[in-house]
Write an enzyme that holds these catalytic residues in place. Structure first.
Site, PDB file in Angstrom:
ATOM      1  N   ARG A  15       0.824  -1.216   0.000  1.00 46.97           N
ATOM      2  CA  ARG A  15       0.000   0.000   0.000  1.00 46.97           C
ATOM      3  C   ARG A  15       0.852   1.257   0.000  1.00 46.97           C
ATOM      4  NH1 ARG A  15      -5.315   0.204   1.420  1.00 46.97           N
ATOM      5  NH2 ARG A  15      -6.255  -1.854   1.315  1.00 46.97           N
ATOM      6  N   TRP A  52      -2.209  14.406   6.996  1.00 43.49           N
ATOM      7  CA  TRP A  52      -2.134  13.480   5.866  1.00 43.49           C
ATOM      8  C   TRP A  52      -1.734  14.178   4.558  1.00 43.49           C
ATOM      9  CZ3 TRP A  52      -7.030  10.071   7.290  1.00 43.49           C
ATOM     10  CH2 TRP A  52      -6.707   9.306   8.411  1.00 43.49           C
ATOM     11  N   HIS A  88     -15.352  12.511  14.606  1.00 41.91           N
ATOM     12  CA  HIS A  88     -15.116  11.068  14.588  1.00 41.91           C
ATOM     13  C   HIS A  88     -13.620  10.808  14.653  1.00 41.91           C
ATOM     14  CE1 HIS A  88     -14.942   6.929  13.418  1.00 41.91           C
ATOM     15  NE2 HIS A  88     -14.189   7.247  12.397  1.00 41.91           N
ATOM     16  N   HIS A  98     -13.542  -3.352   9.805  1.00 47.75           N
ATOM     17  CA  HIS A  98     -12.391  -3.871   9.064  1.00 47.75           C
ATOM     18  C   HIS A  98     -12.618  -5.304   8.606  1.00 47.75           C
ATOM     19  CE1 HIS A  98     -10.739  -0.639  11.625  1.00 47.75           C
ATOM     20  NE2 HIS A  98     -10.095  -0.333  10.518  1.00 47.75           N
TER      21      HIS A  98
HETATM   22  N1  GLN Z   1     -16.283   9.962   7.193  1.00 49.09           N
HETATM   23  C1  GLN Z   1     -15.217   9.070   6.889  1.00 49.09           C
HETATM   24  C2  GLN Z   1     -15.790   7.761   6.357  1.00 49.09           C
HETATM   25  O1  GLN Z   1     -16.780   7.332   6.802  1.00 49.09           O
HETATM   26  C3  GLN Z   1     -14.345   8.802   8.070  1.00 49.09           C
HETATM   27  C4  GLN Z   1     -13.176   7.927   7.736  1.00 49.09           C
HETATM   28  C5  GLN Z   1     -12.145   7.825   8.811  1.00 49.09           C
HETATM   29  O2  GLN Z   1     -12.337   8.282   9.910  1.00 49.09           O
HETATM   30  N2  GLN Z   1     -11.009   7.246   8.524  1.00 49.09           N
HETATM   31  O3  GLN Z   1     -15.220   7.141   5.518  1.00 49.09           O
HETATM   32 ZN    ZN Z   2     -12.796   6.252  11.335  1.00 49.97          ZN
END
Ligand code: GLN
Ligand code: ZN
Length: 762
Positions: A523, A569, A649, A702
């Protein structure tokens, strides 16, 4: 005369040849001989490229079939028992099995892959070595010696690169009974001895031993172990260069300088303050390698500034000075000359791995023959580039700077405290207890990717593309309505990536075509480059989210990526501090938040997946980071009215260290990854009395496994023991873009059922 060397070169190849070969091998489209041939060719190319650039001492051992830490585990025979099924002598398939897991076959049961985690503060992931209390070490893998032989046959002057014994142990984990992996050191050292002897027998003069943990806050027993280890290794043949990077040595400076080895490498890009102190601490017999070319970024070096430092060092050290990049170039893209779509000016500001080697060589030449025409030309060019960046109107935008300067404390403050806001939000949103939602993305199907590619390639019109995305949104909305979810999302079909999608719409970002960097295994990621002051010329998501809202009477959640994650990132600028870039991003995204609210969106999520990984390696620097990271988030979120609900999040599970800052972010709702920790990590929230609402993920996205509703309800009940039920949300751990629709729907049916059950029991 200062010797030039490199700590490591990217292994992926300028066209990601390694990735393609690995994946073909895994699919069965390429046999082992074919894969090995690709590796050999890449190594030969990379040595030649470095030599041509003017690097005198070339790294060997920086190539890996998957990950360099994993290669060391094989070398030392640190192979967990579950991978012994096919015999104890490891093969390439043992290596890939450890990296990727082994599925059950006719002869043996399956084995799960080794855990993977971030290599210090980079985006590179290594495979965590697993140690048992009775761990034995034995030289079990010949790769390094074979590659030395291979490079020597090509006539190269090589310096093998090893991860040092302390760093290797530090990176691993104890498995099974209670013991301290540091106690394994004495058993591990003989293998290093054997390796050093083998290398000496191959005619190797210098060995680079990476001990980057010397740049961390080390417990005293680990510090002590350094002296013990290197006193023992002192007896082994070969000259040893201890390499440190990613941070300063600080309290370990005396320790590192005093180790009984022949040389020390330090990172002067990350920790320039180590110079000139280091000159007074270094024993007179030692080589000092100065990392003055940034191995972690894409900017050309200010050669005059670097040369100034090197000249001072040369006066004191003479022949004992070496010149190098700050760290392995594993973390930078391969070759800038591949970039055919960057404009000439921007391109002139950049340097990738190949160009960085050239910079190292020019600097060494400048020490040797300052008057040489070639040197003078390089210095003049560097001066011109620095000047053009410093003055470029593409970079410096008065409007952005004025706005930044005008930020007041009030701008990062919601109008009212959470307790008042939440009442208004509850009255407006009218959600049931245990409201259900998802994290944003729904399955990125091949059809979605094809539509995006076709649009980018000009094969379909904007109208056709919009309609394709609208149809995805309609589908996502109708599925969510049927499932009975409470707060809906539009599904993120239009987004290739949660950072790139926004970066493409923010002024001050540039994109490379081939700027890939290995993330793990096969990756690679291609971070966007922040080159100038950042601003948002126009709304980025409002049309999509408004359309989604128009498809339903339910609450539609707007979905944005936060400033810290955007920064973390990307390749950041090196001419202004990171926190300024975060604030610029915060203002740009704040505008979007405000526009979404104006468009009637009542709930807006600002993802900060990378918030925690921004933590500096040294604890003393944590608070400063957390302060500006938190403030950037608040600045992004605070332009809205009280009744607009802000979510954030974060998809990881380590909150203990940062819980205070998470609380200070003051998001109305935070959704986090918890399912795999069995809700244990809510402990941090409980202990801190985290006041706002929380959605602890109830299932792992995952894995394709679909957990039952009883399992999810059980997890939520555990959560309710730590967080009052009226503040809990029900959601998955993260976005669903990597999943398929059938398993997504099946899991969400169960999730909604779990929430209903919880409500009925209230
Ligand atoms: N909103 C993004 C998603 O659902 C959040 C992804 C993440 O936190 N890595 O893909
Ligand atoms: Zn996430």
């Amino acid at each position: 005369m200062a010797l030039t060397h490199n700590l490591g070169f990217p292994r992926i190849g300028r066209d990601r040849e390694l990735k393609k070969a690995q994946e073909a091998y895994w699919k069965g489209d390429l046999d082992e001989a074919g894969l090995r041939a690709v590796g050999r060719e890449l190594r030969a190319t990379h040595w030649q490229v470095q030599k041509d650039a003017g690097i005198a001492l070339l790294p060997v051992g920086d190539f890996a079939w998957y990950d360099q830490v994993l290669t060391h585990s094989l070398t030392f025979g640190v192979i967990p028992e579950r991978f012994h099924a096919h015999g104890t002598k490891p093969t390439l398939d043992t290596l890939f099995g450890m990296a990727r897991g082994v599925t059950q076959d006719s002869c043996c049961g399956g084995a799960h892959a080794q855990e993977m985690t971030k290599w210090f503060d980079t985006n590179y992931h290594y495979l965590v070595p697993e140690f048992t209390a009775d761990q034995q070490f034995a030289l079990s893998w010949e790769q390094l010696f074979e590659e030395v032989e291979e490079g020597q046959a090509l006539g190269h002057n090589l310096k093998p690169v090893l991860i040092g014994p302390l760093t290797y142990l530090w990176l691993g984990k104890e498995k099974g009974s209670d013991f301290n992996r540091l106690d394994l050191l004495e058993r591990l050292l003989p293998v290093y001895g054997e390796i050093l002897q083998r290398l000496a027998a191959q005619g190797i003069e210098w060995v680079q031993i990476d001990e980057p943990i010397l740049a961390l806050d080390l417990p005293q027993d680990w510090k002590n172990a350094f002296e013990r280890a290197y006193n023992l290794l002192q007896k082994e043949p070969g000259k040893k260069l201890i390499a440190t990077y990613f941070a300063g040595l600080e309290d370990n400076l005396g320790l590192a300088a005093g180790l009984p080895v022949d040389g020390l490498h330090i990172d002067l890009v990350r920790a320039p303050e180590q110079f000139p102190t280091i000159l007074d601490r270094l024993p007179a017999y030692k080589v000092l390698s100065l990392g003055v070319v940034n191995g972690r970024n894409v900017w050309r070096t200010d050669l005059e500034q670097a040369l100034n430092v090197l000249q001072q060092a040369q006066e004191r050290l003479g022949e004992r000075l070496w010149v190098a990049p700050s760290c392995s170039l594993l973390h930078s893209p391969v070759d800038l000359t591949r970039e055919d779509q960057l404009d000439a000016e921007l391109k002139s500001w950049l340097a990738f791995a190949v160009q960085k080697c050239r910079e190292v060589a020019v600097l060494a030449q400048a020490l040797r023959e300052p008057e040489a025409a070639e040197v003078q030309a390089a210095l003049a060019e560097s001066r011109a580039i620095q000047a053009s960046r410093a003055a470029s109107p593409r970079i410096h935008k008065p409007a952005v700077q004025a706005r930044l300067a005008a930020i007041s404390a009030q701008d990062s403050q919601r109008q009212s405290p959470f307790a008042q806001r939440i009442e208004l939000q509850r009255a407006r949103l009218k959600l049931p207890p245990f409201p259900t939602t998802t994290i944003g993305s729904f399955p990125q199907t091949p059809a979605i990717r094809l539509a995006r590619q076709a649009f980018k390639a000009g094969k379909i019109s904007a109208a056709e593309y919009t309609e394709a995305m609208h149809s995805e949104i309609r589908h996502a909305v109708s599925v969510q309505e049927q499932l009975g979810l409470d707060v809906l999302v539009h599904g993120e079909a239009e987004r290739n990536d949660m950072v790139e999608y926004f970066a493409e719409q923010i002024d001050g970002y540039a994109f490379t075509r081939f700027g890939w960097v290995q993330s793990y295994g096969s990756r690679c990621v291609k971070p966007a480059v922040i080159y100038g002051d950042l601003s948002r010329p126009q709304p980025m998501t409002v049309d999509w989210i408004s359309y989604a809202q128009s498809c339903t009477d339910k609450v539609m959640k707007g979905m944005l990526t936060g400033p810290v994650t955007m920064l973390m990132w990307s390749f950041p600028r090196d001419d202004i501090p990171r926190e300024q870039q975060a604030r610029q991003l915060a203002l740009a995204i704040r505008d979007e938040v405000v526009d979404l609210e104006a468009a009637g969106i009542k709930v807006i999520q600002i993802d900060e997946a990378a918030f925690r990984e921004g933590l500096p390696l040294r604890k003393a620097q944590w608070q400063a980071y957390l302060d500006w990271a938190t403030e950037s988030f608040r600045l992004t979120a605070s332009g809205v009215r009280d009744e607009t609900q802000i979510h954030t999040h974060m998809c990881y599970s380590e909150f203990n260290d940062v819980i205070e800052s998470i609380a200070a972010m003051d998001a109305d709702v935070i959704t986090i990854e918890t399912s795999r920790s069995d809700m244990e990590l809510l402990e941090a929230f409980e202990r801190f009395d985290y006041p706002n609402e929380i959605g602890p993920g109830v299932y792992d996205i995952h894995s394709p496994r679909v957990p039952g509703s009883a399992e999810m309800a059980r997890l939520m009940k555990k959560a309710a023991q730590r967080v009052p039920a009226e503040r809990l949300w029900v959601n998955p751990d993260c976005g669903l873009k990597t999943r398929g629709w059938p398993e997504t729907e099946a899991a969400l049916v169960n999730m909604v059922a779990a929430a209903k059950q919880l409500r009925s029991e209230l």
